[in-house]
Write a protein that holds these residues in place. Structure first.
Motif, short mmCIF file in Angstrom:
data_model
loop_
_atom_site.label_atom_id
_atom_site.label_comp_id
_atom_site.label_asym_id
_atom_site.label_seq_id
_atom_site.Cartn_x
_atom_site.Cartn_y
_atom_site.Cartn_z
N SER A 23 24.70 23.70 -5.61
CA SER A 23 23.49 22.96 -5.96
C SER A 23 22.38 23.92 -6.38
O SER A 23 21.93 24.75 -5.60
CB SER A 23 23.03 22.14 -4.74
OG SER A 23 21.82 21.49 -5.02
N THR A 25 18.91 24.06 -9.39
CA THR A 25 18.14 23.43 -10.44
C THR A 25 17.54 24.52 -11.31
O THR A 25 16.94 25.46 -10.80
CB THR A 25 17.00 22.57 -9.84
OG1 THR A 25 17.59 21.57 -9.02
CG2 THR A 25 16.17 21.92 -10.92
N ASP A 99 24.07 18.04 -11.41
CA ASP A 99 22.74 18.31 -11.96
C ASP A 99 22.72 19.49 -12.94
O ASP A 99 21.64 19.91 -13.36
CB ASP A 99 21.75 18.57 -10.83
CG ASP A 99 21.54 17.33 -9.98
OD1 ASP A 99 21.64 16.21 -10.53
OD2 ASP A 99 21.27 17.47 -8.77
N GLN A 102 20.26 19.54 -16.01
CA GLN A 102 19.47 18.31 -15.97
C GLN A 102 18.04 18.48 -16.48
O GLN A 102 17.51 17.59 -17.11
CB GLN A 102 19.44 17.77 -14.54
CG GLN A 102 18.64 16.50 -14.40
CD GLN A 102 18.65 15.98 -12.97
OE1 GLN A 102 19.12 16.64 -12.07
NE2 GLN A 102 18.15 14.80 -12.80
#
Length: 122
Positions: A23, A25, A99, A102
């Protein structure tokens, strides 16, 4: 090693597998105005790191102390998320972080059987 990591010849690196499956971002200057062009913030559960795509640097401990040849998982995540480095076609799609890419205007790419790439859609 992650489920996306194995290859037929066993040559896919653990950092690349983590870059695809963990995970994280990725934010660019469009999302985070304090960044310069080609700079990215990679936010993960273990910290927030600044990646400079031009200088090919990251301020994470792995990059600073071990300087892996293929780059740290944060640099690799930026490359995958921007579509600069295609996801191997054999990767298990369900293992790839949903993600990925994203918050970027560029799209992740995945290799196809005929040697081309296409936009990755989980």
């Amino acid at each position: 090693m992650s489920e996306a990591a194995p290859t037929p010849d066993g040559q896919y690196g653990e950092r690349a597998a983590k870059a695809l499956t963990e995970s994280m971002t990725v934010l660019d200057d469009q999302t985070f105005s304090e960044l310069q062009d080609e700079e990215f913030l990679v936010v993960s559960p273990t910290g927030t790191y600044r990646v400079d795509a031009i200088a090919e640097t990251c301020d994470c401990p792995d990059a600073l102390h071990r300087a892996p040849d293929e780059g740290c998982k944060h640099r690799l995540r930026v490359a995958f998320a921007r579509g600069e480095r295609p996801i191997p076609g054999w990767a298990i799609r369900s293992a790839i972080d949903k993600d990925l890419g994203q918050h970027l205007s560029a799209d992740p790419r995945i290799a196809t059987a005929d040697g081309r790439t296409e936009v990755f859609e989980p």
